[in-house]
Design an enzyme around this catalytic site. Structure first.
Site, short mmCIF file in Angstrom:
data_model
loop_
_atom_site.label_atom_id
_atom_site.label_comp_id
_atom_site.label_asym_id
_atom_site.label_seq_id
_atom_site.Cartn_x
_atom_site.Cartn_y
_atom_site.Cartn_z
N THR A 39 0.85 -1.19 0.00
CA THR A 39 0.00 0.00 0.00
C THR A 39 0.89 1.25 0.00
O THR A 39 2.10 1.15 0.06
CB THR A 39 -0.92 0.01 1.24
OG1 THR A 39 -0.11 -0.14 2.41
CG2 THR A 39 -1.92 -1.13 1.17
N TYR A 40 0.26 2.42 -0.04
CA TYR A 40 1.01 3.67 -0.15
C TYR A 40 1.99 3.81 1.00
O TYR A 40 1.63 3.62 2.17
CB TYR A 40 0.03 4.85 -0.17
CG TYR A 40 0.67 6.16 -0.56
CD1 TYR A 40 1.44 6.27 -1.73
CD2 TYR A 40 0.52 7.28 0.23
CE1 TYR A 40 2.03 7.46 -2.09
CE2 TYR A 40 1.10 8.50 -0.13
CZ TYR A 40 1.86 8.57 -1.28
OH TYR A 40 2.44 9.77 -1.64
N MET A 41 3.24 4.13 0.64
CA MET A 41 4.32 4.07 1.65
C MET A 41 4.57 5.38 2.35
O MET A 41 5.49 5.47 3.19
CB MET A 41 5.62 3.56 1.01
CG MET A 41 6.20 4.45 -0.06
SD MET A 41 5.26 4.34 -1.58
CE MET A 41 5.85 5.79 -2.42
N ARG A 42 3.79 6.42 2.09
CA ARG A 42 3.93 7.68 2.82
C ARG A 42 2.69 7.87 3.69
O ARG A 42 1.67 8.35 3.24
CB ARG A 42 4.11 8.85 1.85
CG ARG A 42 5.39 8.75 1.03
CD ARG A 42 5.66 10.00 0.21
NE ARG A 42 6.87 9.83 -0.58
CZ ARG A 42 8.11 10.02 -0.16
NH1 ARG A 42 8.31 10.37 1.11
NH2 ARG A 42 9.15 9.85 -0.95
N HIS A 66 -4.11 7.60 5.01
CA HIS A 66 -3.92 6.30 4.36
C HIS A 66 -3.86 5.21 5.41
O HIS A 66 -3.81 5.48 6.61
CB HIS A 66 -2.61 6.30 3.56
CG HIS A 66 -2.51 7.40 2.55
ND1 HIS A 66 -3.09 7.33 1.31
CD2 HIS A 66 -1.89 8.61 2.62
CE1 HIS A 66 -2.83 8.45 0.65
NE2 HIS A 66 -2.11 9.24 1.42
#
Length: 389
Positions: free
Chosen positions: A204-207, A252
């Site tokens: 999934t989005y890493m930030r 997120h």
């Protein structure tokens, strides 16, 4: 300036929903972004030229980097101003009288540390101060006082946020933050696993600063854990994790695999060495976060030493021995979080749990140790990221 939007199986539904359900522009969010830009310029336009002159060209520092520079400078000042002081600690290797018949090398023993001296915290600042106590302890009688038996559980760590992923990759894999984020970006954008689907986003989005997890991912992980490790490794209720930072935006999910069914070993041939190592770290951390806690039996023993003619509680030396034995591995069957530089390992002391109050012990040897106070360590990338967080 255009930014490339990366579509993978996780982001696509959210983007489709956004197009189907458009909303008005939220000016609070617009203003928040503008405030960040202004702060970058107020700070960065003054600090960046200093870096060009003192360090090297083309460096930039804004609202985040400037704080990092200050932290590093302040730590360096602390180190330069630090004055080291000598101090001593005193331990002992002890054995039970009933084990005297064992060969000397095989005789079971455990360690205890001086906890109180004449009812006060021990302060020993030189070898000259320690020496009289060694003589008294060699001649003294060692007797078990209170024995406390208990139980302890150890919960798994939360799934990764950007910060914790960077810290763990630094400690465990030796990656710097830029390398971690570059490889995470590759895993997020997608890797061709040799099927008809083409490139597949693996994480999934890493930030993110959130530790929340979708119900679908939670359910999939619990099912996998039950099949691989057994039903007793699946907690009765899914673990709940809360973000520690008060300023977390939580836009997120946590950093996690898009599907736990893509087991690292099964897709290893399609990944580079570094991609595999980071993906495995993210996969292990997430799956472990959905597993049951580890369980331990613990023991803590007070041991009095001194002249046998003096009542036990009035003897000048109180040593304490603590230990624990794992009774159920839980999440540790898969993954254990590495320890920061400033956090020592748990004591693996094998203290017998059946010691009895009043039982006499044999002193095998005393363990005086000289120490010097240490200045705070210079930041590693992992510890600097943690401080910034």
């Amino acid at each position: 300036i255009t930014k490339r939007v990366v579509f993978n199986e996780m982001t696509k539904p959210a983007i489709e929903k956004a197009f189907l359900e458009p909303r008005g522009i939220d000016m609070d969010r617009v203003n928040a972004q503008q405030a960040r830009r202004i702060l970058d310029r107020l700070v960065g336009y003054k600090l960046s030229p200093l870096l060009w002159r003192k360090v090297r060209g083309r460096l930039s520092a804004g609202r985040v980097q400037s704080v990092a520079v200050r932290l590093v400078v302040e730590r360096e000042r602390e180190i330069k101003e630090f004055v080291s002081e000598e101090y001593w600690t005193l331990g002992a290797e002890l054995s039970r009288e009933q084990d005297r018949d064992e060969a000397e090398k095989e005789r079971p023993f455990f360690q205890a540390r001086l906890h109180k001296l004449n009812g006060e915290d021990p302060v020993l600042q030189s070898e000259e101060e320690v020496q009289p106590h060694l003589v008294a302890l060699e001649k003294g009688v060692w007797e078990v006082g209170e024995v406390r038996i208990g139980k302890r559980t150890r919960r798994p760590a939360a799934p990764f946020t950007t910060s914790t992923m960077q810290q763990e990759a630094s400690r465990r894999l030796g990656f710097n933050t830029s390398k971690t984020m570059r490889i995470a970006q590759q895993l997020y954008e997608g890797i061709d696993l040799g099927g008809e689907e083409g490139a597949i986003g693996l994480i999934t989005y890493m930030r993110t600063d959130s530790v929340s997890v979708s119900k679908e991912a939670e359910t999939e992980a619990r099912s996998y854990v039950g099949k691989r490790f057994g039903a007793n490794y699946v907690p009765v209720k899914p673990p709940e994790y809360k973000t520690k930072s008060k300023t977390a935006q939580e836009a997120h999910e946590a950093v996690r695999p898009t599907s736990v069914l893509r087991v690292p070993k099964q897709i290893k041939e399609h990944l580079s060495r570094d991609q595999y190592r980071l993906y495995k770290l993210i996969w292990d951390r997430f799956v472990a976060s959905q597993m049951a806690p580890a369980r331990y039996d613990t023991v803590s023993v007070d041991i009095y030493a001194g002249d046998e003619k003096v009542a036990v509680e009035k003897r000048p030396y109180l040593f304490r021995a603590t230990g624990s034995v794992m009774t159920f591995a839980g999440f540790l069957a898969l993954y254990e979080e590495s320890r920061p530089e400033d956090r020592p390992d748990d004591d693996q002391n094998q203290v017998p749990t059946d010691l009895q109050e009043g039982e006499l012990l044999d002193l095998l040897r005393l363990l005086p140790e000289q120490h010097f106070t240490q200045p705070p360590p210079r930041y590693s990338e992992a510890s600097l990221v943690k401080s910034l967080e």
